[in-house]
Write a protein that holds these residues in place. Sequence first.
Motif, mmCIF file in Angstrom:
data_model
loop_
_atom_site.group_PDB
_atom_site.id
_atom_site.type_symbol
_atom_site.label_atom_id
_atom_site.label_comp_id
_atom_site.label_asym_id
_atom_site.label_seq_id
_atom_site.Cartn_x
_atom_site.Cartn_y
_atom_site.Cartn_z
ATOM 1 N N MET A 287 1.246 9.610 -5.328
ATOM 2 C CA MET A 287 1.783 10.900 -4.889
ATOM 3 C C MET A 287 2.711 11.503 -5.951
ATOM 4 S SD MET A 287 2.549 9.795 -0.926
ATOM 5 C CE MET A 287 3.485 11.268 -0.511
ATOM 6 N N ALA B 291 0.131 12.083 1.206
ATOM 7 C CA ALA B 291 -0.035 10.658 1.492
ATOM 8 C C ALA B 291 -1.482 10.336 1.840
ATOM 9 C CB ALA B 291 0.902 10.244 2.632
ATOM 10 N N ASP B 292 -2.125 11.211 2.628
ATOM 11 C CA ASP B 292 -3.534 10.983 2.993
ATOM 12 C C ASP B 292 -4.430 11.010 1.758
ATOM 13 O OD1 ASP B 292 -2.895 10.712 5.637
ATOM 14 O OD2 ASP B 292 -3.426 12.767 6.189
ATOM 15 N N ALA C 265 -3.541 10.341 -1.306
ATOM 16 C CA ALA C 265 -3.248 9.156 -2.115
ATOM 17 C C ALA C 265 -3.961 7.930 -1.556
ATOM 18 C CB ALA C 265 -1.736 8.919 -2.165
ATOM 19 N N PHE C 266 -3.957 7.803 -0.230
ATOM 20 C CA PHE C 266 -4.663 6.685 0.387
ATOM 21 C C PHE C 266 -6.159 6.772 0.108
ATOM 22 C CE2 PHE C 266 -6.968 4.672 3.897
ATOM 23 C CZ PHE C 266 -6.409 3.405 3.897
ATOM 24 N N ASP C 267 -6.710 7.992 0.133
ATOM 25 C CA ASP C 267 -8.141 8.172 -0.133
ATOM 26 C C ASP C 267 -8.473 7.771 -1.567
ATOM 27 O OD1 ASP C 267 -10.704 9.129 0.942
ATOM 28 O OD2 ASP C 267 -10.562 10.625 -0.646
ATOM 29 N N LEU D 75 -6.911 5.463 -3.304
ATOM 30 C CA LEU D 75 -6.890 3.997 -3.303
ATOM 31 C C LEU D 75 -8.154 3.426 -2.669
ATOM 32 C CD1 LEU D 75 -3.205 3.184 -2.256
ATOM 33 C CD2 LEU D 75 -4.298 2.577 -4.423
ATOM 34 N N ARG D 76 -8.552 3.988 -1.535
ATOM 35 C CA ARG D 76 -9.724 3.478 -0.833
ATOM 36 C C ARG D 76 -10.986 3.624 -1.676
ATOM 37 N NH1 ARG D 76 -13.669 5.888 1.815
ATOM 38 N NH2 ARG D 76 -12.647 7.915 1.773
ATOM 39 N N ILE E 158 0.842 -1.197 0.000
ATOM 40 C CA ILE E 158 0.000 0.000 0.000
ATOM 41 C C ILE E 158 0.878 1.248 0.000
ATOM 42 C CG2 ILE E 158 -1.627 1.349 1.391
ATOM 43 C CD1 ILE E 158 -2.903 -1.337 2.226
ATOM 44 N N GLY E 159 1.979 1.191 0.740
ATOM 45 C CA GLY E 159 2.921 2.312 0.738
ATOM 46 C C GLY E 159 3.509 2.547 -0.644
ATOM 47 N N LYS F 114 0.767 4.143 -2.762
ATOM 48 C CA LYS F 114 0.596 5.541 -2.382
ATOM 49 C C LYS F 114 1.718 6.399 -2.953
ATOM 50 C CE LYS F 114 -0.101 6.340 1.963
ATOM 51 N NZ LYS F 114 -0.040 6.174 3.451
ATOM 52 N N ALA G 2 -3.708 -2.216 -4.497
ATOM 53 C CA ALA G 2 -2.383 -1.615 -4.343
ATOM 54 C C ALA G 2 -1.304 -2.496 -4.970
ATOM 55 C CB ALA G 2 -2.085 -1.383 -2.864
#
Length: 265
Positions: A221, A228-229, A231-233, A235-236, A213-214, A217, A250
């Motif tokens: 990014m 980072a937040d 990018a995670f959103d 993905l989610r 996942i990192g 992200k 991911a």
Amino acid sequence: MSSDQDWQRDKAEFVADFESRPLAPGPLARQFAELTRTLLAAPTVEDILQRVLEATTVMVPAADLASFTLLGTGGHFHTPAETDEVATELDRLQYRFQEGPCVEAAEPGGPAVAIAPDLTAEPRWPRWAPAATQLGMGSVLSTALISGPPSAESRGALNVYSRSRHGLDAADRDVLLLLATHASLALAATDAVTRAELKAAHLRKAIDSRDVIGQAKGIIMARRGVSADAAFDVLRRTSQDLNVKLADLARTLADRHTEIDVPTR
């Protein structure tokens, strides 16, 4: 003939008719019977927990995510099994804030059931509820797992998360209590070594998922110049739109980043 005699006659006829008919199990009874057969054939505790989670998402239609919380001997919570990495994050936030449904249900002496029909208007968990809504959740339900004798105390919880506000109701609570009973019986049959192995195996899986996942992200990014937040959103939300586990999405992006991109919101 009096009305009382009429009632007695009708009652006798109804009972006789009912007893003459074969009783066919309903769909929920058949699902629990199949789950029992599946659990008896499961080779490991990890398999048992995953099969209970799979059954949970089928028997509780509004359950978009599901997870288990266990309370270790040192008083620390951990998540040994889940249907998606987002569920792990929802659990992890509860452990960090020391508030939320799975923390309440898993605590010895806590409530057997912790439910929030609408997380946007939930005052009990002032830190966790807003964080859960930020992760796309609308309602949540947790039921306690009961350890074996002699204590018979709660040592964990089975959790379901729904993206819909008011998505979980009393009927879902009753089904989840039965599912938690199945899981409790499975866990009661394990010893400390097996539980330690389960925790270690899940830790390895969690580290692998976190790494991939990192990577994903980092790709988002770099491509979009976002935090980072954010990018995670991305993905989610994409995992929800495609109905694919976050870690699987991911991994695909990390492996094939030169070929694909996630949609721009």
